[in-house]
Design a protein around this motif. Structure first.
Motif, PDB file in Angstrom:
ATOM      1  N   GLY A   1       0.873  -1.336  -0.125  1.00 24.36           N
ATOM      2  CA  GLY A   1      -0.019   0.159   0.121  1.00 24.36           C
ATOM      3  C   GLY A   1       0.981   1.269   0.005  1.00 24.36           C
ATOM      4  N   THR A   2       0.413   2.361  -0.667  1.00 25.21           N
ATOM      5  CA  THR A   2       0.867   3.659  -0.446  1.00 25.21           C
ATOM      6  C   THR A   2       0.359   4.770   0.326  1.00 25.21           C
ATOM      7  OG1 THR A   2      -0.226   4.490  -2.304  1.00 25.21           O
ATOM      8  CG2 THR A   2       1.692   3.103  -3.008  1.00 25.21           C
ATOM      9  N   GLY A   3      -0.775   4.396   0.979  1.00 23.98           N
ATOM     10  CA  GLY A   3      -1.390   5.289   1.892  1.00 23.98           C
ATOM     11  C   GLY A   3      -2.353   6.129   0.893  1.00 23.98           C
ATOM     12  N   HIS A   4      -2.520   5.703  -0.103  1.00 22.04           N
ATOM     13  CA  HIS A   4      -3.504   6.464  -1.038  1.00 22.04           C
ATOM     14  C   HIS A   4      -4.133   5.581  -1.922  1.00 22.04           C
ATOM     15  CE1 HIS A   4      -1.561  10.411  -0.362  1.00 22.04           C
ATOM     16  NE2 HIS A   4      -0.608   9.707  -0.563  1.00 22.04           N
ATOM     17  N   ALA A   5      -5.287   5.339  -1.749  1.00 24.21           N
ATOM     18  CA  ALA A   5      -6.374   4.411  -2.275  1.00 24.21           C
ATOM     19  C   ALA A   5      -6.268   4.037  -3.795  1.00 24.21           C
ATOM     20  CB  ALA A   5      -7.737   4.585  -1.826  1.00 24.21           C
TER      21      ALA A   5
ATOM     22  N   GLN B   1      -2.449  -8.419  -1.918  1.00 26.33           N
ATOM     23  CA  GLN B   1      -3.388  -7.960  -0.835  1.00 26.33           C
ATOM     24  C   GLN B   1      -3.177  -6.402  -0.597  1.00 26.33           C
ATOM     25  OE1 GLN B   1      -3.694  -9.934   2.922  1.00 26.33           O
ATOM     26  NE2 GLN B   1      -4.998  -8.373   3.692  1.00 26.33           N
ATOM     27  N   PRO B   2      -3.852  -5.776  -1.152  1.00 27.93           N
ATOM     28  CA  PRO B   2      -3.908  -4.237  -0.983  1.00 27.93           C
ATOM     29  C   PRO B   2      -4.218  -3.692   0.556  1.00 27.93           C
ATOM     30  CG  PRO B   2      -5.788  -4.690  -2.080  1.00 27.93           C
ATOM     31  CD  PRO B   2      -5.186  -5.918  -2.019  1.00 27.93           C
ATOM     32  N   VAL B   3      -3.103  -2.844   1.015  1.00 26.47           N
ATOM     33  CA  VAL B   3      -3.591  -2.125   2.138  1.00 26.47           C
ATOM     34  C   VAL B   3      -4.005  -0.676   1.787  1.00 26.47           C
ATOM     35  CG1 VAL B   3      -2.761  -1.366   4.398  1.00 26.47           C
ATOM     36  CG2 VAL B   3      -1.830  -3.667   3.490  1.00 26.47           C
ATOM     37  N   TRP B   4      -5.254  -0.211   1.968  1.00 23.84           N
ATOM     38  CA  TRP B   4      -5.373   1.029   1.269  1.00 23.84           C
ATOM     39  C   TRP B   4      -5.127   2.271   2.246  1.00 23.84           C
ATOM     40  CZ3 TRP B   4      -7.220   0.169  -3.254  1.00 23.84           C
ATOM     41  CH2 TRP B   4      -7.764  -1.336  -3.665  1.00 23.84           C
ATOM     42  N   ASN B   5      -5.033   2.250   3.440  1.00 25.80           N
ATOM     43  CA  ASN B   5      -4.796   3.549   4.218  1.00 25.80           C
ATOM     44  C   ASN B   5      -3.415   3.329   5.001  1.00 25.80           C
ATOM     45  OD1 ASN B   5      -5.228   1.245   5.934  1.00 25.80           O
ATOM     46  ND2 ASN B   5      -6.725   2.459   7.253  1.00 25.80           N
ATOM     47  N   GLU B   6      -2.455   2.761   4.520  1.00 23.38           N
ATOM     48  CA  GLU B   6      -1.068   2.840   5.077  1.00 23.38           C
ATOM     49  C   GLU B   6      -0.020   2.359   4.017  1.00 23.38           C
ATOM     50  OE1 GLU B   6       0.991   0.049   8.622  1.00 23.38           O
ATOM     51  OE2 GLU B   6      -0.845  -0.286   8.156  1.00 23.38           O
ATOM     52  N   SER B   7       1.111   2.994   4.185  1.00 22.86           N
ATOM     53  CA  SER B   7       2.233   2.674   3.202  1.00 22.86           C
ATOM     54  C   SER B   7       2.991   1.500   3.874  1.00 22.86           C
ATOM     55  CB  SER B   7       3.006   3.970   3.393  1.00 22.86           C
ATOM     56  OG  SER B   7       4.179   3.641   2.618  1.00 22.86           O
TER      57      SER B   7
END
Length: 223
Positions: free
Chosen positions: A133-137, A173-179
């Protein structure tokens, strides 16, 4: 009579060596900025095994070219046998490339020989799981598709190099709200020692034959 017994014993030993499978286990994990690589070679139900562990890898700048610095530990029968710090520089990579090109010139049909040996390798397990995840959806969603595409290409290429005996298990598995970046790869390979010995003998024979052949015969592309 004694001579026949020795002959039979030698034949039995050679037969056992030829049919001995060599297991190769590779496990790679990256969590954040930390890398960990484990390679294990084993035979005879892991009675004979050697493990190479790289618990830390760093890319450092050395002049114009970056270099890879890795800490390596060698285990034999569960005990630490050797511990060292190795670095791979651009000069070493060029040296390996020159050595490979020289080997191509000296050995006739090296690439088909290597391809045939790779096809003898059986892959009995292939798993590759990634959390990212990058922290940006929106960025995470786009990057997830790219990662899936890269994985598909790599696994497809790998499946043409070796013989797959298991269905690859892949996940992103994407992590939407975290880098975050966490990836883990598990690969189990198996090859019979007889195939390795056979390919090694063919390589030595072609190298020796290449010494006596004219250069235009060993490298027809340069004629």
């Amino acid at each position: 009579m004694l001579a026949w017994i020795w002959v039979m014993l030698i034949l039995v030993v050679i037969g056992l060596i030829v049919i001995t499978p060599v297991q190769i286990t590779l496990h790679y994990r990256r969590a954040g900025e930390e890398d960990h690589l484990l390679v294990e070679l084993s035979a005879w139900f892991r009675l004979i095994r050697r493990t190479y562990e790289i618990p830390a890898m760093n890319v450092e700048r050395a002049g114009r070219m970056p270099e890879l610095v890795a800490k390596m530990r060698t285990f034999q029968q569960g005990k630490v046998k050797k511990e060292s710090v190795n670095d791979i520089t651009g000069r070493q990579v060029k040296k390996w490339s020159d050595l490979y090109q020289e080997l191509l010139k000296r050995v006739h049909d090296l690439r088909p020989l290597a391809k045939a040996l790779c096809k003898r390798v059986r892959c009995t397990r292939l798993e590759w799981h990634t959390q990212m995840g990058t922290g940006h959806a929106d960025e995470t969603g786009a990057l997830t598709g790219i990662v899936w595409g890269v994985k598909s290409v790599i696994v497809g290429t790998f499946s043409h190099m070796v013989t797959l005996r298991a269905i690859p298990r892949l996940s992103v598995q994407p992590v939407w709200n975290e880098s975050v970046l966490h990836t883990e790869v598990n690969v189990h390979l198996r090859i019979y020692l007889g195939h390795l010995l056979h390919s090694g003998l063919k390589l030595l024979f072609r190298m020796r034959r290449g010494k006596w052949l004219p250069k235009w015969q060993t490298t027809p592309s340069q004629a």
